[in-house]
Scaffold this motif. Structure first.
Motif, PDB file in Angstrom:
ATOM      1  N   ASN A  19      -8.158   0.916   8.517  1.00 18.74           N
ATOM      2  CA  ASN A  19      -6.838   1.019   7.920  1.00 18.74           C
ATOM      3  C   ASN A  19      -5.905   1.697   8.909  1.00 18.74           C
ATOM      4  O   ASN A  19      -6.180   2.809   9.370  1.00 18.74           O
ATOM      5  CB  ASN A  19      -6.893   1.814   6.612  1.00 18.74           C
ATOM      6  CG  ASN A  19      -7.592   1.048   5.511  1.00 18.74           C
ATOM      7  OD1 ASN A  19      -7.403  -0.155   5.383  1.00 18.74           O
ATOM      8  ND2 ASN A  19      -8.415   1.738   4.733  1.00 18.74           N
ATOM      9  N   ASP A  23      -7.637  -6.257   9.393  1.00 19.50           N
ATOM     10  CA  ASP A  23      -7.946  -7.662   9.117  1.00 19.50           C
ATOM     11  C   ASP A  23      -6.723  -8.387   8.564  1.00 19.50           C
ATOM     12  O   ASP A  23      -6.360  -9.492   8.998  1.00 19.50           O
ATOM     13  CB  ASP A  23      -9.095  -7.771   8.104  1.00 19.50           C
ATOM     14  CG  ASP A  23     -10.390  -7.206   8.644  1.00 19.50           C
ATOM     15  OD1 ASP A  23     -10.413  -6.008   8.934  1.00 19.50           O
ATOM     16  OD2 ASP A  23     -11.355  -7.970   8.762  1.00 19.50           O
ATOM     17  N   ASP A  24      -6.077  -7.756   7.562  1.00 21.33           N
ATOM     18  CA  ASP A  24      -4.901  -8.385   6.948  1.00 21.33           C
ATOM     19  C   ASP A  24      -3.757  -8.510   7.949  1.00 21.33           C
ATOM     20  O   ASP A  24      -3.002  -9.504   7.927  1.00 21.33           O
ATOM     21  CB  ASP A  24      -4.448  -7.554   5.741  1.00 21.33           C
ATOM     22  CG  ASP A  24      -5.482  -7.556   4.627  1.00 21.33           C
ATOM     23  OD1 ASP A  24      -6.336  -8.471   4.626  1.00 21.33           O
ATOM     24  OD2 ASP A  24      -5.432  -6.655   3.776  1.00 21.33           O
ATOM     25  N   SER A  30      -4.532  -2.810   6.307  1.00 21.62           N
ATOM     26  CA  SER A  30      -5.815  -3.220   6.874  1.00 21.62           C
ATOM     27  C   SER A  30      -5.600  -4.013   8.156  1.00 21.62           C
ATOM     28  O   SER A  30      -4.720  -4.875   8.227  1.00 21.62           O
ATOM     29  CB  SER A  30      -6.581  -4.056   5.851  1.00 21.62           C
ATOM     30  OG  SER A  30      -7.688  -4.676   6.451  1.00 21.62           O
ATOM     31  N   LYS A  62       0.818  -1.212   0.000  1.00 24.60           N
ATOM     32  CA  LYS A  62       0.000   0.000   0.000  1.00 24.60           C
ATOM     33  C   LYS A  62       0.858   1.271   0.000  1.00 24.60           C
ATOM     34  O   LYS A  62       0.413   2.317   0.448  1.00 24.60           O
ATOM     35  CB  LYS A  62      -0.911   0.012   1.248  1.00 24.60           C
ATOM     36  CG  LYS A  62      -1.900  -1.133   1.306  1.00 24.60           C
ATOM     37  CD  LYS A  62      -2.940  -1.026   0.213  1.00 24.60           C
ATOM     38  CE  LYS A  62      -3.955  -2.160   0.317  1.00 24.60           C
ATOM     39  NZ  LYS A  62      -4.756  -2.102   1.521  1.00 24.60           N
ATOM     40  N   VAL A  84     -14.130  -2.122   9.049  1.00 20.70           N
ATOM     41  CA  VAL A  84     -12.913  -1.996   8.242  1.00 20.70           C
ATOM     42  C   VAL A  84     -12.086  -0.835   8.803  1.00 20.70           C
ATOM     43  O   VAL A  84     -12.574   0.286   8.909  1.00 20.70           O
ATOM     44  CB  VAL A  84     -13.270  -1.730   6.765  1.00 20.70           C
ATOM     45  CG1 VAL A  84     -11.997  -1.489   5.955  1.00 20.70           C
ATOM     46  CG2 VAL A  84     -14.045  -2.902   6.200  1.00 20.70           C
TER      47      VAL A  84
END
Length: 560
Positions: free
Chosen positions: A457, A431-432, A429, A423, A455
């Motif tokens: 970031n 989640d990631d 993220s 990115k 979500v």
């Protein structure tokens, strides 16, 4: 004597036609600017005309609504005056002096009560004989020409009745009667009628402040005029007409030109009709002024646009012609100096070589910027690795433990760096990040992990800090907690509100006992995380599993 060849005139004509054709195909800049000004100006003028038309329609609708409202307001004001007379009549009708047949005293008190209101009263018996008239002394002979139409209606209906206007011989002017029954039990023994002069109601109209030429007329049920008035100098003034049934046209007189905007309202109490009217030209005056203003402004704008087209055309055409001379000089191989002009496009064409050089310098500066940015991020990574190494060395009991701790921390940073690199090192993220850090323990996508939350970031710094914390929590869970046995699982949930909140809770693992000594993992998950994100960390060693909660300001977690 010589004569001009006959071919000269046709040739001149052909030359003029060629120049005219070339002018039509490629008109000069001045023509383009004039056309552009007209293209912008004409739609604006047409749109203004459309707005004026819309405005005129709205003004007529507003005027019609205002006329109707005014008619209703005036009618209500008349009703209030009449209702006050009805109330006064009912009060007098309830006097005990009538029952005692003490008519002299009743006459005296009635005169005293009605004197300030400039009204008179009649007392009429069932035979329609006037037994008392406050306009006459008690002992005087009463006239036999009093209109008893309203009294007859009261005797029949047993209800108050307001008469139409009628001519009074005593006062020599128009009056109306407000008649109420004198009830004693179920019997109407008398009718009490209050006599009111019609012109006394004129104050209801004269108190209204209306624009000039507005006209109002109140007519009774027989269409006879009760009162009429028209506005002058912001005030309604009573209109005197010889006709007993005047029209709006008669009231307006010489001002009656064109159509009228009028409205009528019928009173439920009196049955009288109030009509208010205003000549349509009064509403049209501001609209006509708007049209004249539009025409005047349009002419001024056209003149201004023509002058502006000439001025701007010359300012643009001059450097363009100089640019053409420069191009001729370049074609002949001569020197061509840059043109100094305040028109950016022409200057850019003149400095095309300097532009190429500038673009090359900008590319070099961009490369240098990228190198500095990479160097800055590398220094940050080195500083973080050095801090981890110092902490690990301080908390490790042996070289092997130090190397193992440092290796795992570097692997965690590498996984976070992989996410950030994808990115542009701007964000990652959550989640990631959780999946990436727990995947090293074989639980990234298994049933042993539950994740819940919106979500989010994370900024690059927050991603690296949280990545280390999640790695250490997962390490402890794999060695001693929920990930060390089958059936155990970890629930991770987060929320964004006033603060960012992240919860880690273990379930289904072996009983958990708080360690007697805090090592590098405790330092990372608590002190370093709290300090790095400017928040608070709470860690609980519950028998059912470790519970870890981070609360941090949103601005320290989200990318800027």
């Amino acid at each position: 004597m010589t004569t001009e060849p006959t071919t000269t005139r046709p040739r001149q004509g052909r030359m003029r036609n060629l120049r005219l054709g070339r002018l039509l195909r490629r008109p000069p800049l001045l023509v383009h600017l004039a056309a552009f000004a007209l293209t912008v100006l004409i739609p604006a003028l047409l749109f203004s005309a459309f707005l004026i038309l819309q405005f005129s329609e709205q003004q007529k609708e507003i005027a019609a609504s205002r006329v109707a409202d005014t008619a209703e307001i005036i009618s209500d004001a008349i009703d209030r005056e009449v209702y006050g007379l009805v109330t006064a009549a009912k009060v007098l009708a309830s006097s005990s002096l009538i029952d005692d047949a003490n008519l002299p005293e009743f006459h005296r008190r009635t005169v005293a009560a009605l004197g300030s209101a400039n009204t008179d009263a009649l007392l009429i018996d069932p035979a329609l004989h006037v037994v008392l008239d406050t306009r006459m002394p008690v002992a005087a002979a009463l006239p036999g020409s009093v209109d008893t139409t309203a009294a007859e209606a009261v005797f029949r209906s047993r209800l108050p009745v307001i008469s139409d206007v009628l001519f009074s011989r005593q006062s020599n002017e128009l009056v109306f009667h407000v008649a109420v029954p004198v009830l004693r039990g179920d019997k109407v023994v008398y009718v009490l009628a209050i006599i009111k002069k019609a012109r006394d109601l004129s104050t209801v109209l004269t108190d209204r402040k209306l624009p000039a030429a507005w006209t109002a007329i109140i007519q009774d049920r027989s269409n006879r005029k009760v009162i009429a008035a028209r506005a002058s100098n912001g005030q309604m003034r009573e209109s005197e007409t010889e006709s007993h049934n005047p029209s709006i046209a008669e009231l307006l007189g010489k001002d009656m030109t064109g159509d009228l905007i009028e409205a009528s309202y019928a009173s439920i109490l009196t049955g009288w009709r109030t009509t208010v009217a205003v000549p349509d030209r009064v509403i049209g005056q501001p609209i006509m002024r708007s049209w004249l203003l539009l025409v005047g402004i349009g002419v001024l704008l056209l003149a201004f646009s023509a002058g502006l087209a000439v001025f701007v055309g010359r300012r643009i055409a001059t450097p363009i012609l100089r640019l053409a001379d420069q191009a001729k000089a370049i074609g002949k191989g001569g020197p061509a100096l840059p043109i100094h002009t305040n028109i950016e496009e022409i200057g850019e064409v003149s400095k095309v070589l300097a532009s190429a050089s500038r673009e090359r310098r900008e590319a070099e500066e961009q490369n240098q910027f990228l190198m500095r940015e990479m160097s800055h991020r590398a220094k940050n990574q080195y500083a973080l690795v050095a801090a981890i190494a110092r902490r690990a060395a301080k908390e490790s009991a042996s070289t092997n433990e130090f190397l193992e701790t440092l290796s795992e921390a570097l692997n965690s940073l590498a996984r976070s760096a992989d996410l950030l690199a994808g990115k542009g090192w701007e964000s990652a993220s959550l989640d990631d990040l959780v999946t990436s850090q727990l995947k090293a323990f074989g639980a990234g996508n298994s049933e042993q992990i539950e994740m819940h939350g919106p979500v989010v970031n994370l900024s690059s710094a927050a991603a690296q800090t949280l990545g280390l914390a999640l790695h250490e929590l997962a390490t402890n869970a794999a060695k001693y907690g929920a990930l060390s046995v089958e059936g155990g699982y970890i629930r991770i949930d987060w929320s964004l509100g006033e603060n960012f909140v992240l919860n880690w809770s273990e379930h289904g693992g072996p009983p958990v006992v708080e360690p007697k000594r805090s090592g590098f993992g405790t330092l990372v998950t608590q002190k370093m995380t709290a300090r790095g994100l400017g928040g608070e960390v709470a860690m609980t060693y519950a028998p059912t599993g470790v519970v870890w909660k981070l609360t941090a300001p949103c601005e320290s977690v989200l990318p800027h």
